[in-house]
Design a protein around this motif. Structure first.
Motif, PDB file in Angstrom:
ATOM      1  N   SER A  63      10.568  16.336  -4.850  1.00 27.16           N
ATOM      2  CA  SER A  63       9.871  15.064  -5.062  1.00 27.16           C
ATOM      3  C   SER A  63      10.208  14.480  -6.431  1.00 27.16           C
ATOM      4  N   LEU A  64      10.259  13.157  -6.493  1.00 32.19           N
ATOM      5  CA  LEU A  64      10.515  12.482  -7.755  1.00 32.19           C
ATOM      6  C   LEU A  64       9.227  12.000  -8.424  1.00 32.19           C
ATOM      7  N   PHE A  65       8.128  11.980  -7.661  1.00 31.30           N
ATOM      8  CA  PHE A  65       6.887  11.425  -8.207  1.00 31.30           C
ATOM      9  C   PHE A  65       6.413  12.122  -9.475  1.00 31.30           C
ATOM     10  N   PRO A  66       6.487  13.473  -9.603  1.00 32.00           N
ATOM     11  CA  PRO A  66       6.003  14.108 -10.838  1.00 32.00           C
ATOM     12  C   PRO A  66       6.681  13.606 -12.111  1.00 32.00           C
ATOM     13  N   TYR A  67       7.843  12.964 -11.981  1.00 29.95           N
ATOM     14  CA  TYR A  67       8.482  12.426 -13.176  1.00 29.95           C
ATOM     15  C   TYR A  67       7.686  11.264 -13.773  1.00 29.95           C
ATOM     16  N   VAL A  68       6.898  10.595 -12.949  1.00 28.90           N
ATOM     17  CA  VAL A  68       6.060   9.506 -13.465  1.00 28.90           C
ATOM     18  C   VAL A  68       4.994  10.051 -14.419  1.00 28.90           C
ATOM     19  N   PRO A  69       4.186  11.061 -14.014  1.00 25.79           N
ATOM     20  CA  PRO A  69       3.252  11.645 -14.990  1.00 25.79           C
ATOM     21  C   PRO A  69       3.964  12.331 -16.148  1.00 25.79           C
ATOM     22  N   LEU A  70       5.216  12.752 -15.959  1.00 30.20           N
ATOM     23  CA  LEU A  70       5.966  13.347 -17.070  1.00 30.20           C
ATOM     24  C   LEU A  70       6.064  12.365 -18.229  1.00 30.20           C
ATOM     25  N   TYR A  71       6.487  11.133 -17.929  1.00 25.13           N
ATOM     26  CA  TYR A  71       6.667  10.146 -18.997  1.00 25.13           C
ATOM     27  C   TYR A  71       5.340   9.622 -19.532  1.00 25.13           C
ATOM     28  N   PHE A  72       4.356   9.527 -18.679  1.00 27.17           N
ATOM     29  CA  PHE A  72       3.046   9.121 -19.181  1.00 27.17           C
ATOM     30  C   PHE A  72       2.405  10.233 -20.017  1.00 27.17           C
ATOM     31  N   GLY A  73       2.738  11.468 -19.702  1.00 27.66           N
ATOM     32  CA  GLY A  73       2.282  12.583 -20.537  1.00 27.66           C
ATOM     33  C   GLY A  73       2.862  12.496 -21.939  1.00 27.66           C
ATOM     34  N   TYR A  74       4.136  12.131 -22.015  1.00 35.73           N
ATOM     35  CA  TYR A  74       4.752  11.904 -23.332  1.00 35.73           C
ATOM     36  C   TYR A  74       3.996  10.809 -24.092  1.00 35.73           C
ATOM     37  N   ALA A  75       3.609   9.759 -23.376  1.00 35.17           N
ATOM     38  CA  ALA A  75       2.890   8.640 -24.013  1.00 35.17           C
ATOM     39  C   ALA A  75       1.542   9.097 -24.572  1.00 35.17           C
ATOM     40  N   VAL A  76       0.832   9.946 -23.811  1.00 32.55           N
ATOM     41  CA  VAL A  76      -0.461  10.468 -24.288  1.00 32.55           C
ATOM     42  C   VAL A  76      -0.262  11.282 -25.564  1.00 32.55           C
ATOM     43  N   LEU A  77       0.807  12.071 -25.610  1.00 29.32           N
ATOM     44  CA  LEU A  77       1.095  12.879 -26.804  1.00 29.32           C
ATOM     45  C   LEU A  77       1.388  11.990 -28.008  1.00 29.32           C
ATOM     46  N   THR A  78       2.092  10.877 -27.793  1.00 24.54           N
ATOM     47  CA  THR A  78       2.350   9.970 -28.918  1.00 24.54           C
ATOM     48  C   THR A  78       1.066   9.295 -29.377  1.00 24.54           C
ATOM     49  N   ALA A  79       0.149   9.031 -28.439  1.00 19.83           N
ATOM     50  CA  ALA A  79      -1.133   8.433 -28.818  1.00 19.83           C
ATOM     51  C   ALA A  79      -1.900   9.369 -29.745  1.00 19.83           C
ATOM     52  N   ALA A  80      -1.893  10.669 -29.420  1.00 16.96           N
ATOM     53  CA  ALA A  80      -2.577  11.651 -30.272  1.00 16.96           C
ATOM     54  C   ALA A  80      -1.919  11.716 -31.649  1.00 16.96           C
ATOM     55  N   LEU A  81      -0.595  11.637 -31.692  1.00 14.78           N
ATOM     56  CA  LEU A  81       0.129  11.678 -32.968  1.00 14.78           C
ATOM     57  C   LEU A  81      -0.186  10.446 -33.814  1.00 14.78           C
ATOM     58  N   ILE A  82      -0.261   9.279 -33.181  1.00 14.50           N
ATOM     59  CA  ILE A  82      -0.586   8.039 -33.888  1.00 14.50           C
ATOM     60  C   ILE A  82      -1.982   8.110 -34.484  1.00 14.50           C
ATOM     61  N   TYR A  83      -2.935   8.566 -33.693  1.00 10.45           N
ATOM     62  CA  TYR A  83      -4.311   8.684 -34.173  1.00 10.45           C
ATOM     63  C   TYR A  83      -4.403   9.672 -35.329  1.00 10.45           C
ATOM     64  N   PHE A  84      -3.599  10.719 -35.295  1.00  9.87           N
ATOM     65  CA  PHE A  84      -3.602  11.747 -36.341  1.00  9.87           C
ATOM     66  C   PHE A  84      -3.027  11.217 -37.656  1.00  9.87           C
ATOM     67  N   CYS A  85      -2.103  10.271 -37.588  1.00  4.70           N
ATOM     68  CA  CYS A  85      -1.395   9.809 -38.791  1.00  4.70           C
ATOM     69  C   CYS A  85      -1.858   8.458 -39.318  1.00  4.70           C
TER      70      CYS A  85
END
Length: 444
Positions: A63-85
């Motif tokens: 399936s290719l669908f899990p790649y969609v949450p893969l990239y949104f997961g990266y986005a969530v991680l960047t949100a946490a990094l932005i809030y931290f800095c």
């Protein structure tokens, strides 16, 4: 070694997304220890991104669908990094992430269209130069262009409202559609060399990203216009209140002058020198309040203090004032007058509800390191309801009142100050912290 590192998906996409987000973070305030925070946060971010990529890779299968949450997961991680800095929260973090993601996706779509139009390969085939240009350098150039043409020109409009949640939801829907579509035309090899996979789908993704940016900045500009309109209404209401206060002070002076005329006539008729001397002393004490002169370094503050001192004396309110440092030299005189006038008027209105012997107001302006503190407190024995950090008016017509405290907050934020209002042990406290560094910025 370098090729394998840069070619890793979680390294590539983390760089692309963070660089795109930095275009919207360039003018945002940073947290203390930003360098250390950025280094530690980036290390943790990459480690978690690697774990997330392996986790998604283990459940993908056919399936290719899990790649969609893969990239949104990266986005969530960047949100946490932005809030931290950075010193931003809530809606603004979401704005930066969605805007950065939209910019990144627009760049990705444009690069795919460019490569397809000029019959250039998208696959790397071990070419380090191809990797650096198409996966890294182009995103740096795009981020710089987005900052210069979009973010920099709109940095004055950056305030969201709670009602803007609808915009956030729509942004995520558009991005989800764009990312989902990208997954389905990026990964299957049969789409890579077709017009659908190389031109039509990337063009649609580009439009989705552009729509997200346009919509978010439209909402920001709309909010800015609404805020300006609200502030004009507030300032007009505050101006009317201050005009009434000034008229009241003038009326008091006129009445005192009228009384003084009669007192002078009485003095003229007095024959006993001792009685005349005692009576003259009483008259001098009565009019001494009008000789109160303040030298704070701000003409507007001196004027407000003289005016309010007169009112406090008339209503038998004990008022103490200590100004240890010139009040905010970078602040416009009109803003000083509005800020201090509103603050002291609110204190006056509040203490008039107290017993005469408990009517106390004190003002203290002093330096606290690199900050300037404005501290005002007054007696307040009644219950005060707060909303959004501001006291609610207890008057019946709430729509036409409460402008004073909102004006105080507006002026505090205008000069990057922090406003705190609270009630404790029967006293109302108003504190505003202004950064002194603005003095240099506004002088240049």
């Amino acid at each position: 070694m370098l090729y394998e590192f840069l070619q890793s998906n979680h390294i590539q996409f983390s760089f692309q997304l963070l660089i795109s987000e930095l275009a919207f973070l360039a003018d945002k305030p940073r947290r203390r220890g930003f360098g250390v925070r950025a280094a530690v946060g980036m290390a943790v971010h990459l480690a978690l991104a690697d774990i997330w990529e392996k986790l998604i890779g283990g459940i993908t299968g056919e399936s290719l669908f899990p790649y969609v949450p893969l990239y949104f997961g990266y986005a969530v991680l960047t949100a946490a990094l932005i809030y931290f800095c950075f010193e931003i929260q809530g809606m603004e973090v979401i704005f930066v992430v969605t805007s950065g993601y939209a910019a990144e996706h627009m760049c990705f779509a444009l690069s795919r269209m460019f490569l397809w139009i000029f019959h250039l390969p998208y696959d790397l085939y071990g070419d380090l130069l191809h990797l650096v240009i198409t996966r890294y350098l182009i995103y740096l150039i795009t981020a710089a262009a987005v900052y210069y043409f979009v973010a920099r020109k709109n940095k004055g409009v950056s305030r969201f409202r709670n009602s803007d949640k609808r915009m956030v939801v729509l942004s995520f829907v558009l991005l989800f559609a764009a990312v989902g579509l990208s997954v389905y035309w990026s990964y299957p090899p049969e789409y890579l060399l077709t017009g659908v996979g190389g031109l039509i789908c990337p063009a649609y993704s580009f439009l989705c990203g552009a729509m997200v940016l346009l919509m978010e900045y439209y909402v920001l500009r709309e909010n800015s216009m609404k805020r300006e309109k609200e502030m004009m209404e507030q300032l007009m209401a505050v101006s009317d209140a201050q005009q009434k206060s000034a008229k009241e002070a003038i009326d008091i002076i006129n009445m005192k002058c009228h009384d003084l005329k009669h007192q002078i006539r009485i003095l003229a008729r007095m024959e006993d020198s001792k009685a005349r001397s005692e009576y003259l002393q009483e008259v001098q004490e009565a009019v001494s309040i009008y000789d109160a002169v303040y030298h704070t370094g701000s003409k507007a503050l001196d004027y407000v203090l003289r005016e309010k001192t007169l009112l406090f004396h008339e209503y038998q309110i004990e008022f103490s004032c200590m100004v240890e440092e010139e009040i905010i030299p970078f602040m416009k005189q009109a803003d000083v007058y509005a800020l201090m006038g509103n603050a002291l008027d609110n204190a006056l209105e509040r203490v008039l509800k107290e017993k005469e012997e408990e009517r106390i107001v004190s003002l203290h302006i002093k330096s606290c390191g690199e900050m300037l503190l404005l501290h005002l407190e007054n007696r307040c024995s009644g219950d005060v309801q707060f909303q959004d950090g501001l006291p609610l008016t207890d008057k019946a017509d709430k729509g036409r009142h409460g402008f004073g405290v909102r004006s105080i907050r507006y002026i505090a934020e205008k000069y990057q100050g922090e406003l705190f209002m609270r009630v404790n042990n029967g006293r109302f406290f108003l504190d505003i912290l202004f950064p002194k560094i603005q003095q240099k910025d506004n002088v240049l």
